[in-house]
Design an enzyme around this catalytic site. Sequence first.
Site, PDB file in Angstrom:
ATOM      1  N   ILE A 108      -3.077   1.026  34.637  1.00  0.00           N
ATOM      2  CA  ILE A 108      -3.134   2.396  34.120  1.00  0.00           C
ATOM      3  C   ILE A 108      -4.087   3.290  34.896  1.00  0.00           C
ATOM      4  O   ILE A 108      -4.154   4.496  34.630  1.00  0.00           O
ATOM      5  CB  ILE A 108      -3.536   2.413  32.628  1.00  0.00           C
ATOM      6  CG1 ILE A 108      -4.872   1.684  32.413  1.00  0.00           C
ATOM      7  CG2 ILE A 108      -2.440   1.813  31.768  1.00  0.00           C
ATOM      8  CD1 ILE A 108      -5.388   1.782  30.983  1.00  0.00           C
ATOM      9  N   GLY A 109      -4.815   2.732  35.849  1.00  0.00           N
ATOM     10  CA  GLY A 109      -5.749   3.573  36.590  1.00  0.00           C
ATOM     11  C   GLY A 109      -6.264   2.895  37.834  1.00  0.00           C
ATOM     12  O   GLY A 109      -6.229   1.670  37.965  1.00  0.00           O
ATOM     13  N   GLY A 143      -9.418   3.754  41.048  1.00  0.00           N
ATOM     14  CA  GLY A 143     -10.433   4.652  41.591  1.00  0.00           C
ATOM     15  C   GLY A 143     -11.280   3.950  42.620  1.00  0.00           C
ATOM     16  O   GLY A 143     -10.961   2.837  43.063  1.00  0.00           O
ATOM     17  N   THR A 144     -12.380   4.581  43.009  1.00  0.00           N
ATOM     18  CA  THR A 144     -13.259   3.996  44.018  1.00  0.00           C
ATOM     19  C   THR A 144     -13.906   2.711  43.515  1.00  0.00           C
ATOM     20  O   THR A 144     -14.247   1.840  44.304  1.00  0.00           O
ATOM     21  CB  THR A 144     -14.353   5.006  44.395  1.00  0.00           C
ATOM     22  OG1 THR A 144     -15.045   5.421  43.207  1.00  0.00           O
ATOM     23  CG2 THR A 144     -13.756   6.235  45.065  1.00  0.00           C
ATOM     24  N   TYR A 145     -14.063   2.585  42.197  1.00  0.00           N
ATOM     25  CA  TYR A 145     -14.689   1.408  41.611  1.00  0.00           C
ATOM     26  C   TYR A 145     -13.753   0.202  41.591  1.00  0.00           C
ATOM     27  O   TYR A 145     -14.181  -0.943  41.607  1.00  0.00           O
ATOM     28  CB  TYR A 145     -15.124   1.716  40.171  1.00  0.00           C
ATOM     29  CG  TYR A 145     -13.984   2.234  39.325  1.00  0.00           C
ATOM     30  CD1 TYR A 145     -13.100   1.357  38.696  1.00  0.00           C
ATOM     31  CD2 TYR A 145     -13.765   3.596  39.180  1.00  0.00           C
ATOM     32  CE1 TYR A 145     -12.035   1.822  37.955  1.00  0.00           C
ATOM     33  CE2 TYR A 145     -12.700   4.075  38.433  1.00  0.00           C
ATOM     34  CZ  TYR A 145     -11.841   3.189  37.825  1.00  0.00           C
ATOM     35  OH  TYR A 145     -10.775   3.658  37.094  1.00  0.00           O
ATOM     36  N   GLY A 146     -12.427   0.445  41.491  1.00  0.00           N
ATOM     37  CA  GLY A 146     -11.477  -0.649  41.368  1.00  0.00           C
ATOM     38  C   GLY A 146     -10.239  -0.235  40.596  1.00  0.00           C
ATOM     39  O   GLY A 146      -9.723   0.867  40.773  1.00  0.00           O
ATOM     40  N   LEU A 147      -9.775  -1.121  39.695  1.00  0.00           N
ATOM     41  CA  LEU A 147      -8.520  -0.915  38.968  1.00  0.00           C
ATOM     42  C   LEU A 147      -8.746  -1.026  37.466  1.00  0.00           C
ATOM     43  O   LEU A 147      -9.690  -1.677  37.021  1.00  0.00           O
ATOM     44  CB  LEU A 147      -7.489  -1.965  39.395  1.00  0.00           C
ATOM     45  CG  LEU A 147      -7.177  -2.072  40.890  1.00  0.00           C
ATOM     46  CD1 LEU A 147      -6.357  -3.326  41.161  1.00  0.00           C
ATOM     47  CD2 LEU A 147      -6.440  -0.832  41.371  1.00  0.00           C
ATOM     48  N   VAL A 148      -7.850  -0.398  36.697  1.00  0.00           N
ATOM     49  CA  VAL A 148      -7.880  -0.536  35.241  1.00  0.00           C
ATOM     50  C   VAL A 148      -6.495  -0.960  34.769  1.00  0.00           C
ATOM     51  O   VAL A 148      -5.485  -0.369  35.166  1.00  0.00           O
ATOM     52  CB  VAL A 148      -8.285   0.775  34.543  1.00  0.00           C
ATOM     53  CG1 VAL A 148      -8.321   0.566  33.024  1.00  0.00           C
ATOM     54  CG2 VAL A 148      -9.639   1.260  35.031  1.00  0.00           C
ATOM     55  N   ASP A 207     -22.852  11.251  34.543  1.00  0.00           N
ATOM     56  CA  ASP A 207     -21.518  11.539  35.079  1.00  0.00           C
ATOM     57  C   ASP A 207     -20.568  11.981  33.967  1.00  0.00           C
ATOM     58  O   ASP A 207     -19.419  11.540  33.905  1.00  0.00           O
ATOM     59  CB  ASP A 207     -20.962  10.316  35.808  1.00  0.00           C
ATOM     60  CG  ASP A 207     -19.760  10.668  36.693  1.00  0.00           C
ATOM     61  OD1 ASP A 207     -19.621  11.859  37.048  1.00  0.00           O
ATOM     62  OD2 ASP A 207     -18.972   9.773  37.021  1.00  0.00           O
TER      63      ASP A 207
END
Length: 470
Positions: free
Chosen positions: A31-32, A34-39, A154
Amino acid sequence: MGDGSSSRSNSSNSTSEKPEWLQQYNLVGKIGEGTYGLVFLARTKTPPKRPIAIKKFKQSKDGDGVSPTAIREIMLLREISHENVVKLVNVHINFADMSLYLAFDYAEYDLYEIIRHHRDKVGHSLNTYTVKSLLWQLLNGLNYLHSNWIIHRDLKPSNILVMGDAEEHGIVKIADFGLARIYQAPLKPLSDNGVVVTIWYRAPELLLGSKHYTSAVDMWAVGCIFAELLTLKPLFQGAEAKSSQNPFQLDQLDKIFKILGHPTMDKWPTLVNLPHWQNDVQHIQAHKYDSVGLHNVVHLNQKSPAYDLLSKMLEYDPLKRITASQALEHEYFRMDPLPGRNAFVASQPMEKNVNYPTRPVDTNTDFEGTTSINPPQAVAAGNVAGNMAGAHGMGSRSMPRPMVAHNMQRMQQSQGMMAYNFPAQAGLNPSVPLQQQRGMAQPHQQQQLRRKDPGMGMSGYAPPNKSRRL
């Protein structure tokens, strides 16, 4: 690995190939990203088969294990528990590649998508009750964090989640603690952590290079979010110069000054001490602005309680900026319609609930995040976490709880967390209890936790000497 279908099929034929922790869940899809990883969205296999959001972190940049950002997020989330803060359910380690997975209660919506839906699809603003309820709950969660000496750093619409299931329908959850820090008497200036807060929600003291800042930076961000809920567009849409690590962003300051006017020493005495105001390389001191006026941008009467609250959140001087605790007591929240625990119920008997879209789910992926070949599809509400337009009549609306810090108890350390030496990885002494290292109050002291930093609006109050470390 192709599109992930074959690998997922093979693993489903033999659950023994999966790590034991993975066998707790049925994967719905991604579902997502980003720079941090995956969701990922998953469901627990045991009743009531509740939806879970699983956040997979990328390896650290050095390739030597778990990201320090992930560890800091875990260390904070395992210590806090509040209705308006996202709940960390479990932590899982895949020891084969040392990848880290965090499991959270799943939230169907976020403020970014809610605002966008009203702007692009519905064609009208959110009703006053919904705005007030969303804002009150956000402040309630933030007050809890600040009372426990945590700055989020943030806050933005995409990090403010809203639950979609029946039990917690319409309840706000503050999420994404990757940049959060303990802030009482830090060992070094917080500016050493680098640039924080997405630029449109970044406080002016950060843009001007303040080395020491407080929880007031979160309140500026809340003010920006409040304005966005009212107008359906970001208040200060500056263009970020991403090539520079310099906190100074001329275009963002320009957008702020054009709406709020030029800051002055009379209104902000410590302005002269900020590096980028003092050096004035860009000649911002001499530049004159014809302010359009905040009230004209957000379309509020200057004498209205809503405008008064917003203007206090967007006060230039962080020492004068309203705190979360003070904001919760503001007149705005004491007027009809009063805020409620469910932000999405109709505010009028004949008013229809807005049917917000569910999150798109990429069902052609696995827990490794294998790229799919098909576009993501929105999963039917009944298959995920509920639909906004369900049978939520006026009877489900409830008044907010008393304006105090709730549920101050900390989360119990789960078995999933015990599997990895997080304190050692975070640079803490594993032989010393976490509470002692952080200066966390013991159970009999927890109700005494209060913000006592300059950001409280308590000018002249000296911060305590006790260290709070992370």
